[in-house]
Design a protein around this motif. Structure first.
Motif, PDB file in Angstrom:
ATOM      1  N   SER A   1       1.227  -1.065  -0.168  1.00 14.24           N
ATOM      2  CA  SER A   1      -0.150   0.022  -0.086  1.00 14.24           C
ATOM      3  C   SER A   1       1.008   0.903   0.499  1.00 14.24           C
ATOM      4  O   SER A   1       1.561   1.945   0.789  1.00 14.24           O
ATOM      5  N   MET A   2       1.197   2.192  -0.941  1.00 12.05           N
ATOM      6  CA  MET A   2       1.243   2.795  -0.743  1.00 12.05           C
ATOM      7  C   MET A   2       0.911   4.284  -0.417  1.00 12.05           C
ATOM      8  O   MET A   2       1.228   5.382   0.048  1.00 12.05           O
ATOM      9  N   HIS A   3      -0.498   4.004   0.033  1.00 15.91           N
ATOM     10  CA  HIS A   3      -0.975   5.245   0.911  1.00 15.91           C
ATOM     11  C   HIS A   3      -0.102   5.065   2.011  1.00 15.91           C
ATOM     12  O   HIS A   3      -0.327   6.442   2.943  1.00 15.91           O
ATOM     13  N   THR A   4      -0.932   4.236   2.999  1.00 16.91           N
ATOM     14  CA  THR A   4      -0.229   4.051   4.353  1.00 16.91           C
ATOM     15  C   THR A   4       1.816   4.236   4.222  1.00 16.91           C
ATOM     16  O   THR A   4       1.930   4.247   5.123  1.00 16.91           O
ATOM     17  N   THR A   5       2.268   3.608   3.039  1.00 21.99           N
ATOM     18  CA  THR A   5       3.816   3.790   3.036  1.00 21.99           C
ATOM     19  C   THR A   5       3.989   5.892   2.989  1.00 21.99           C
ATOM     20  O   THR A   5       4.586   5.811   4.075  1.00 21.99           O
ATOM     21  N   GLY A   6       2.906   6.162   2.148  1.00 23.48           N
ATOM     22  CA  GLY A   6       3.415   7.642   2.545  1.00 23.48           C
ATOM     23  C   GLY A   6       2.709   8.188   4.021  1.00 23.48           C
ATOM     24  O   GLY A   6       3.903   9.067   4.639  1.00 23.48           O
ATOM     25  N   MET A   7       2.068   7.675   4.707  1.00 29.87           N
ATOM     26  CA  MET A   7       1.519   7.998   6.090  1.00 29.87           C
ATOM     27  C   MET A   7       2.387   7.783   6.597  1.00 29.87           C
ATOM     28  O   MET A   7       2.558   8.442   7.953  1.00 29.87           O
ATOM     29  N   GLY A   8       2.982   6.405   6.672  1.00 28.10           N
ATOM     30  CA  GLY A   8       4.415   6.406   7.604  1.00 28.10           C
ATOM     31  C   GLY A   8       5.170   7.078   7.784  1.00 28.10           C
ATOM     32  O   GLY A   8       6.249   7.802   8.404  1.00 28.10           O
ATOM     33  N   GLY A   9       6.049   8.020   5.909  1.00 30.50           N
ATOM     34  CA  GLY A   9       6.193   8.975   5.951  1.00 30.50           C
ATOM     35  C   GLY A   9       6.478   9.828   6.707  1.00 30.50           C
ATOM     36  O   GLY A   9       7.129  10.934   7.301  1.00 30.50           O
TER      37      GLY A   9
ATOM     38  N   LEU B   1      -5.465  10.275  11.374  1.00 30.95           N
ATOM     39  CA  LEU B   1      -5.808  10.027   9.598  1.00 30.95           C
ATOM     40  C   LEU B   1      -4.859   8.566   8.931  1.00 30.95           C
ATOM     41  O   LEU B   1      -6.056   8.346   8.135  1.00 30.95           O
ATOM     42  N   SER B   2      -4.282   8.579   9.395  1.00 31.31           N
ATOM     43  CA  SER B   2      -3.474   7.632   8.672  1.00 31.31           C
ATOM     44  C   SER B   2      -4.078   6.204   9.499  1.00 31.31           C
ATOM     45  O   SER B   2      -3.783   5.247   8.519  1.00 31.31           O
ATOM     46  N   GLY B   3      -4.469   6.479  10.392  1.00 32.39           N
ATOM     47  CA  GLY B   3      -5.450   4.757  10.769  1.00 32.39           C
ATOM     48  C   GLY B   3      -6.543   4.564   9.821  1.00 32.39           C
ATOM     49  O   GLY B   3      -7.406   3.694   9.339  1.00 32.39           O
ATOM     50  N   LEU B   4      -7.260   5.853   9.733  1.00 33.29           N
ATOM     51  CA  LEU B   4      -8.773   6.244   8.520  1.00 33.29           C
ATOM     52  C   LEU B   4      -8.180   5.672   7.194  1.00 33.29           C
ATOM     53  O   LEU B   4      -8.898   5.050   6.029  1.00 33.29           O
ATOM     54  N   VAL B   5      -7.022   6.447   6.311  1.00 33.59           N
ATOM     55  CA  VAL B   5      -6.104   5.560   5.324  1.00 33.59           C
ATOM     56  C   VAL B   5      -5.932   3.988   5.480  1.00 33.59           C
ATOM     57  O   VAL B   5      -6.191   3.911   4.142  1.00 33.59           O
ATOM     58  N   GLY B   6      -5.441   3.156   6.703  1.00 31.57           N
ATOM     59  CA  GLY B   6      -5.548   1.793   6.299  1.00 31.57           C
ATOM     60  C   GLY B   6      -6.833   1.907   6.331  1.00 31.57           C
ATOM     61  O   GLY B   6      -6.479   0.062   5.800  1.00 31.57           O
ATOM     62  N   THR B   7      -7.951   1.680   7.263  1.00 26.15           N
ATOM     63  CA  THR B   7      -9.084   1.279   6.970  1.00 26.15           C
ATOM     64  C   THR B   7      -9.761   1.244   6.128  1.00 26.15           C
ATOM     65  O   THR B   7     -10.292   0.460   5.256  1.00 26.15           O
TER      66      THR B   7
ATOM     67  N   ARG C   1      -8.306   2.007   3.289  1.00 25.88           N
ATOM     68  CA  ARG C   1      -8.010   1.540   1.848  1.00 25.88           C
ATOM     69  C   ARG C   1      -8.219  -0.211   1.882  1.00 25.88           C
ATOM     70  O   ARG C   1      -8.856  -1.034   0.873  1.00 25.88           O
ATOM     71  N   LEU C   2      -8.398  -0.986   3.425  1.00 25.84           N
ATOM     72  CA  LEU C   2      -9.405  -1.999   3.569  1.00 25.84           C
ATOM     73  C   LEU C   2     -10.759  -2.625   3.450  1.00 25.84           C
ATOM     74  O   LEU C   2     -10.913  -3.561   2.921  1.00 25.84           O
ATOM     75  N   PHE C   3     -11.302  -0.942   3.751  1.00 23.38           N
ATOM     76  CA  PHE C   3     -12.958  -1.427   3.583  1.00 23.38           C
ATOM     77  C   PHE C   3     -13.335  -1.148   1.631  1.00 23.38           C
ATOM     78  O   PHE C   3     -13.604  -2.448   1.255  1.00 23.38           O
TER      79      PHE C   3
ATOM     80  N   LYS D   1     -10.999  -3.033  -0.036  1.00 25.39           N
ATOM     81  CA  LYS D   1     -10.647  -4.067  -0.559  1.00 25.39           C
ATOM     82  C   LYS D   1      -9.122  -3.269  -1.647  1.00 25.39           C
ATOM     83  O   LYS D   1      -8.972  -4.588  -2.846  1.00 25.39           O
ATOM     84  N   ALA D   2      -8.555  -2.641  -1.367  1.00 29.57           N
ATOM     85  CA  ALA D   2      -7.386  -2.570  -2.565  1.00 29.57           C
ATOM     86  C   ALA D   2      -5.943  -3.410  -1.684  1.00 29.57           C
ATOM     87  O   ALA D   2      -5.264  -3.082  -2.292  1.00 29.57           O
ATOM     88  N   HIS D   3      -5.735  -3.330  -0.773  1.00 30.85           N
ATOM     89  CA  HIS D   3      -5.383  -3.853   0.047  1.00 30.85           C
ATOM     90  C   HIS D   3      -5.159  -5.579   0.533  1.00 30.85           C
ATOM     91  O   HIS D   3      -6.512  -4.804   1.409  1.00 30.85           O
ATOM     92  N   SER D   4      -4.545  -5.878   1.227  1.00 33.00           N
ATOM     93  CA  SER D   4      -4.608  -6.927   2.295  1.00 33.00           C
ATOM     94  C   SER D   4      -4.128  -6.275   3.892  1.00 33.00           C
ATOM     95  O   SER D   4      -3.460  -5.117   3.572  1.00 33.00           O
ATOM     96  N   THR D   5      -4.081  -6.701   4.951  1.00 33.12           N
ATOM     97  CA  THR D   5      -3.695  -6.219   5.876  1.00 33.12           C
ATOM     98  C   THR D   5      -2.324  -6.258   5.996  1.00 33.12           C
ATOM     99  O   THR D   5      -1.751  -5.466   6.127  1.00 33.12           O
ATOM    100  N   ASP D   6      -1.135  -7.602   5.127  1.00 36.34           N
ATOM    101  CA  ASP D   6      -0.057  -7.281   5.742  1.00 36.34           C
ATOM    102  C   ASP D   6       0.482  -5.913   4.403  1.00 36.34           C
ATOM    103  O   ASP D   6       1.169  -5.388   4.814  1.00 36.34           O
ATOM    104  N   GLN D   7      -0.112  -5.898   4.036  1.00 36.65           N
ATOM    105  CA  GLN D   7       0.188  -5.241   2.727  1.00 36.65           C
ATOM    106  C   GLN D   7       0.224  -3.532   3.143  1.00 36.65           C
ATOM    107  O   GLN D   7       0.755  -2.773   2.994  1.00 36.65           O
ATOM    108  N   VAL D   8      -0.942  -3.440   3.585  1.00 35.48           N
ATOM    109  CA  VAL D   8      -1.593  -1.691   4.529  1.00 35.48           C
ATOM    110  C   VAL D   8      -0.589  -1.744   5.381  1.00 35.48           C
ATOM    111  O   VAL D   8       0.431  -0.835   6.109  1.00 35.48           O
TER     112      VAL D   8
END
Length: 224
Positions: free
Chosen positions: A146-154, A195-201, A203-205, A207-214
């Motif tokens: 997940s590049m979305h959560t990669t960005g939020m992690g940064g 906000l990062s938690g919302l982004v990860g959730t 992406r999961l909702f 179904k763009a990524h799995s939990t491991d990918q997030v």
């Protein structure tokens, strides 16, 4: 029973719409622009400006180089049939966009690294984005991330560095109508964590990524 199903469908539709909005606003290509705006709002003097408005041209340069041009490139690839959709759902179709984005990120870093008016903090964050993108490119060979959560992690990593390395516990924000408005960095960090938690959730909702990918995205963003 029919009413319950209809209510459930409408609820899911609403959540899906909200998840899509969150995903758009937290697009990974926008993270560097967000980082720059946050740093300029916090202390524009680091960039040699008196306020955020004075640095508008720099914000535009970063926005066009790290978001607009790569986004247009992906759109052109979609029009040419090189990718199926602009969301790059398929892992194998992410290689080209990764390379294009990496080229512009490296160009941005090379352009700003020799500029004495750009603080080391932002140069480090750009370099971190380049490293994260490279790691994601390598991982993408084997598994999607997940590049979305990669960005939020940064973004989380940036605030942690500001708080503990540069020791900026408080920031004075230049807000019209509210002089000397002080913001605790820890509150800003907590807001970004939520906000990062919302982004990860989201992406999961979707179904763009799995939990491991997030969670893998969060990890790559932080270490990058």
């Amino acid at each position: 029973m029919a009413g319950f199903c209809l209510a459930t469908f409408e609820e899911n539709s609403t959540i899906r719409s909200l998840s899509t909005i969150v995903s758009i606003l937290a697009h990974p290509l926008l993270v560097l622009t967000y980082m720059l705006i946050i740093l300029m709002s916090i202390n524009p003097f680091l960039f040699g400006y008196r306020n955020l408005e004075s640095g508008f041209n720099l914000i535009l340069i970063v926005f066009f180089s790290t978001f607009f041009i790569p986004a247009v490139a992906v759109l052109l690839m979609k029009m040419l049939g090189l990718v199926d959709d602009v969301t790059l759902t398929a892992k194998q179709q992410r290689t080209g966009p990764y390379i294009i984005t990496g080229v512009f990120y490296l160009w941005m870093f090379r352009t700003l690294v020799s500029n004495p008016n750009i603080p080391d903090a932002f140069k480090i964050f750009i370099l971190g984005a380049v490293i994260s993108l490279f790691l994601a490119f390598v991982i993408n060979i084997f598994s999607k991330i997940s590049m979305h959560t990669t960005g939020m992690g940064g973004l989380i990593g940036m605030l942690l560095i500001c708080l503990f390395y540069y020791q900026f516990p408080n920031f004075w924000l230049n807000i019209p109508g509210a002089e000397n408005f002080q913001l605790d960095t820890r509150y800003l960090l907590m807001g970004v964590l939520v906000l990062s938690g919302l982004v990860g959730t989201s992406r999961l909702f979707l179904k763009a990524h799995s939990t491991d990918q997030v969670f893998g995205g969060y990890f790559i963003g932080l270490i990058g």
